[in-house]
Write an enzyme that holds these catalytic residues in place. Structure first.
Site, short mmCIF file in Angstrom:
data_model
loop_
_atom_site.label_atom_id
_atom_site.label_comp_id
_atom_site.label_asym_id
_atom_site.label_seq_id
_atom_site.Cartn_x
_atom_site.Cartn_y
_atom_site.Cartn_z
N HIS A 60 0.82 -1.21 0.00
CA HIS A 60 0.00 0.00 0.00
C HIS A 60 0.86 1.27 0.00
O HIS A 60 1.56 1.54 0.97
CB HIS A 60 -0.89 -0.02 1.26
CG HIS A 60 -1.83 1.13 1.36
ND1 HIS A 60 -1.79 2.02 2.40
CD2 HIS A 60 -2.85 1.53 0.56
CE1 HIS A 60 -2.75 2.91 2.26
NE2 HIS A 60 -3.41 2.63 1.15
N HIS A 102 -1.30 10.38 -3.28
CA HIS A 102 -2.57 10.00 -2.66
C HIS A 102 -3.49 11.20 -2.44
O HIS A 102 -4.62 11.22 -2.93
CB HIS A 102 -2.34 9.27 -1.33
CG HIS A 102 -3.63 8.89 -0.68
ND1 HIS A 102 -4.29 9.72 0.21
CD2 HIS A 102 -4.41 7.80 -0.82
CE1 HIS A 102 -5.41 9.14 0.58
NE2 HIS A 102 -5.51 7.97 -0.02
O1 G3P Z 1 -6.10 1.65 -2.48
C1 G3P Z 1 -6.51 0.74 -1.53
C2 G3P Z 1 -7.07 1.42 -0.36
O2 G3P Z 1 -6.07 1.60 0.56
C3 G3P Z 1 -7.73 2.71 -0.68
O3 G3P Z 1 -7.49 3.69 0.23
O4 G3P Z 1 -7.18 6.01 0.68
O5 G3P Z 1 -5.24 4.50 0.77
O6 G3P Z 1 -6.20 5.09 -1.40
P1 G3P Z 1 -6.47 4.87 0.05
CA CA Z 2 -4.97 3.75 -2.96
#
Ligand code: G3P
Ligand code: CA
Length: 390
Positions: A60, A102
């Site tokens: 992640h 992000h």
């Molecule tokens: O991308 C997978 C999930 O973690 C989505 O949340 O906010 O980290 O992009 P974010």
């Molecule tokens: Ca993500």
């Protein structure tokens, strides 16, 4: 976390596609009742779904725990520790380049306030690539996490989509004597890109990529750059050399997965990039007025639009997201032929609770994930960071 516009869009799109699951039936006594008819993913969609193996580790943002997120440090670390996929988010610059980022703006993860004080809270789309490359996206992490701080994180550069692809292929940004990335010059001018070199610390892993579309719309650019780089399995697909015993997803039909919270984006992606695995991410606060009904609508949407995975949140600290992987939810998704890529795993406890129930895990701790799935890295997370020069 997710914006209101997205919420409204999701409500509208889900409500427009819910015609498939409920039918009226006459009981033996003549009374008319509603009965739920379970639809399933098509045979072709199941074939595409199965391009992606089970028990996958999705790094992640590379890792938000060990490294500054979505940087060369986080992605090289995730590649070398043996994550199956590198997860990252995509946004567009003012001059039309795709970058890994992000948040919609730079204020949390860079020194934008020092470099562009007047525009500190402006969205990334209002900056050119060359402007964004002036930012330091590593030092904030050292301030926020003194126990995991590393001097080498200072000065890390924002990455383009193409930079991420090169890292997955075993390259890194080439550094000059001054320690800064060497610029790519064309017609006497810097293109905004850097020069790559084979990563001397590359250990042969060739992970897949798992990209999320964030605002503003970038689906067309993704399709264009995916094809240009040879990563589009439908067109101009290139062979990426892999090594037995190492991660080799980059050279499979499952090399690239697309994910989004936006149904509108999922539809665009399917039109531009068919037969590439796709995931619809769900956010519980947008579904809570009718959790079961909205979950069913999301599944129906996926079936109708060839989306193969549900990306649903797990509960528990440190994020304390709302539960979207209760047993009835997991059964409902699997019963429709979809698989689950759940987010975000940070602890061993979360793997114990959910790791075997879902089919893949977005995690900031690829080190813990690999151990849980019986593929523990021979080297520790910290040793890998040291080897990589951080
Ligand atoms: O991308 C997978 C999930 O973690 C989505 O949340 O906010 O980290 O992009 P974010
Ligand atoms: Ca993500």
């Amino acid at each position: 976390m997710k914006n209101l516009l997205n919420l409204l869009l999701i409500a509208a799109l889900f409500s427009a596609c819910n015609g498939s699951s409920e039918k009226k039936h006459a009981d033996s006594d003549g009374a008319t009742t509603k009965k739920t008819a379970m639809n399933k993913l098509s045979g072709q969609a199941i074939k595409v779904r199965d391009y992606v193996p089970d028990d996958m580790v999705f790094a992640h943002r590379g890792s938000t725990y060990w490294t500054p997120e979505e940087t060369e440090a986080s992605l090289r670390w995730a590649r070398n520790i043996g994550a199956d996929y590198l997860e990252f988010d995509l946004q567009k610059t003012k001059d039309g380049f795709l970058i890994a980022l992000h948040d919609s703006n730079l204020s949390r993860t860079s020194n934008v306030r020092e470099v562009f004080p007047e525009r500190a809270d402006s969205a990334a789309i209002y900056f050119t690539l060359k402007e964004l490359r002036q930012l330091d996206i590593g030092s904030w992490f050292n301030g926020a996490n003194p126990d995991r701080a590393r001097k080498a994180y200072a000065g890390l550069k924002i990455l383009t989509f193409k930079d991420v692809i090169k890292i997955a292929e075993g390259y890194r940004l080439k550094k000059g004597k001054d320690g800064l990335p060497e610029k790519e010059i064309k017609d006497g001018e810097w293109t905004g890109f850097y020069i790559y070199e084979k990563d001397p610390q590359d250990n042969g892993n060739r992970p897949g990529l798992y990209a999320e579309t964030k605002k503003p719309d970038c689906e067309k650019l993704i399709a264009k750059e995916l094809t240009e780089t040879g990563w589009n399995i439908n067109k101009n697909s290139k062979t990426i050399k892999t090594t037995p015993g190492k991660i080799g997803l980059a050279n499979t039909n499952g090399r690239f997965i697309l994910q989004t919270f936006s149904p509108e984006s999922a539809i665009k992606l399917e039109a531009l990039l068919p037969n590439i695995p796709k995931c619809l991410l769900l956010w519980q606060p947008e579904m809570k007025d009718d959790l079961k009904g909205n979950y069913q609508k999301a599944i129906d949407f996926c079936i109708k639009n060839n989306v193969h995975f549900i990306g649903s949140s797990i509960a528990g600290p440190p994020n304390n997201y709302k539960e979207l992987n209760a047993p009835w939810m997991v059964d409902m998704v699997h019963g429709a032929g979809l698989k689950i890529h759940a987010y975000t795993f940070d602890t061993w406890e979360q793997f114990k609770t959910y790791g075997k129930k879902v089919d893949g895990a977005f995690t900031n701790r690829s080190d813990i994930a690999l151990e849980f799935y019986g593929r523990k890295s021979e080297k520790s997370a910290e040793d890998i960071l040291k080897e990589l020069g951080y």
